[in-house]
Design a protein around this motif. Structure first.
Motif, PDB file in Angstrom:
ATOM      1  N   ASN A  53      20.961  37.806   6.011  1.00  0.00           N
ATOM      2  CA  ASN A  53      20.485  37.784   4.619  1.00  0.00           C
ATOM      3  C   ASN A  53      21.636  37.683   3.634  1.00  0.00           C
ATOM      4  OD1 ASN A  53      17.833  37.873   5.427  1.00  0.00           O
ATOM      5  ND2 ASN A  53      17.630  40.076   5.150  1.00  0.00           N
ATOM      6  N   ILE A  56      22.843  34.106   3.575  1.00  0.00           N
ATOM      7  CA  ILE A  56      21.886  33.267   2.837  1.00  0.00           C
ATOM      8  C   ILE A  56      22.071  33.449   1.333  1.00  0.00           C
ATOM      9  CG2 ILE A  56      19.427  32.978   2.302  1.00  0.00           C
ATOM     10  CD1 ILE A  56      18.915  33.526   5.334  1.00  0.00           C
ATOM     11  N   VAL A  57      22.219  34.670   0.886  1.00  0.00           N
ATOM     12  CA  VAL A  57      22.423  34.940  -0.545  1.00  0.00           C
ATOM     13  C   VAL A  57      23.722  34.296  -1.023  1.00  0.00           C
ATOM     14  CG1 VAL A  57      22.937  36.780  -2.209  1.00  0.00           C
ATOM     15  CG2 VAL A  57      21.008  37.026  -0.630  1.00  0.00           C
ATOM     16  N   ASP A  58      24.798  34.444  -0.257  1.00  0.00           N
ATOM     17  CA  ASP A  58      26.086  33.871  -0.660  1.00  0.00           C
ATOM     18  C   ASP A  58      26.045  32.347  -0.672  1.00  0.00           C
ATOM     19  OD1 ASP A  58      27.126  36.380  -1.054  1.00  0.00           O
ATOM     20  OD2 ASP A  58      28.301  36.418   0.790  1.00  0.00           O
ATOM     21  N   LEU A  59      25.378  31.748   0.309  1.00  0.00           N
ATOM     22  CA  LEU A  59      25.238  30.287   0.321  1.00  0.00           C
ATOM     23  C   LEU A  59      24.411  29.810  -0.868  1.00  0.00           C
ATOM     24  CD1 LEU A  59      24.746  29.648   4.129  1.00  0.00           C
ATOM     25  CD2 LEU A  59      26.644  28.812   2.720  1.00  0.00           C
ATOM     26  N   GLU A  60      23.404  30.563  -1.236  1.00  0.00           N
ATOM     27  CA  GLU A  60      22.577  30.205  -2.400  1.00  0.00           C
ATOM     28  C   GLU A  60      23.412  30.270  -3.684  1.00  0.00           C
ATOM     29  OE1 GLU A  60      19.446  28.968  -4.689  1.00  0.00           O
ATOM     30  OE2 GLU A  60      19.674  28.868  -2.520  1.00  0.00           O
ATOM     31  N   LYS A  61      24.300  31.244  -3.790  1.00  0.00           N
ATOM     32  CA  LYS A  61      25.185  31.336  -4.965  1.00  0.00           C
ATOM     33  C   LYS A  61      26.074  30.093  -5.052  1.00  0.00           C
ATOM     34  CE  LYS A  61      25.475  36.356  -5.198  1.00  0.00           C
ATOM     35  NZ  LYS A  61      26.321  37.528  -4.941  1.00  0.00           N
ATOM     36  N   ARG A  63      25.353  27.136  -3.765  1.00  0.00           N
ATOM     37  CA  ARG A  63      24.480  26.001  -4.071  1.00  0.00           C
ATOM     38  C   ARG A  63      24.172  25.902  -5.564  1.00  0.00           C
ATOM     39  NH1 ARG A  63      19.407  24.459  -5.068  1.00  0.00           N
ATOM     40  NH2 ARG A  63      18.601  26.561  -5.155  1.00  0.00           N
ATOM     41  N   ARG A  64      23.987  27.038  -6.212  1.00  0.00           N
ATOM     42  CA  ARG A  64      23.651  27.041  -7.642  1.00  0.00           C
ATOM     43  C   ARG A  64      24.853  26.746  -8.534  1.00  0.00           C
ATOM     44  NH1 ARG A  64      20.330  32.162  -6.800  1.00  0.00           N
ATOM     45  NH2 ARG A  64      22.313  33.064  -7.297  1.00  0.00           N
TER      46      ARG A  64
END
Length: 83
Positions: A53, A56-61, A63-64
């Motif tokens: 998790n 996933i959160v770090d990859l989403e950061k 990506r944004r």
């Protein structure tokens, strides 16, 4: 079939063949480097937090952060992928 489709695009897409192992030519490696230097591995997990998790959160950061993602493609070794 794939090559026929690419040919039908009349130069709108270019195929670039890379060596079997060439991490310096792979923009994804810049993402993982970012994760190693600034993300998941630099912060201890909280009690009950899963590594999956957190990743996933770090990859989403990443990506944004469009500016950061664009910077990956400005690296000299992967600039061919930005064209």
């Amino acid at each position: 079939k794939v090559m026929a489709h690419i040919d039908s695009l009349e130069g709108m897409i270019e195929i670039v063949f890379l060596p079997a192992y060439a991490p310096d030519l792979n923009p994804d490696e810049l993402v993982w480097n970012q994760m190693r230097n600034m993300g998941t591995s630099k912060k201890p997990l909280k009690k009950g937090e899963s590594l999956k998790n957190r990743a996933i959160v770090d990859l989403e950061k990443i990506r944004r952060n469009k500016k950061l993602v664009k910077s990956f493609f400005k690296e000299a070794t992967v600039s061919f992928a930005a064209a």
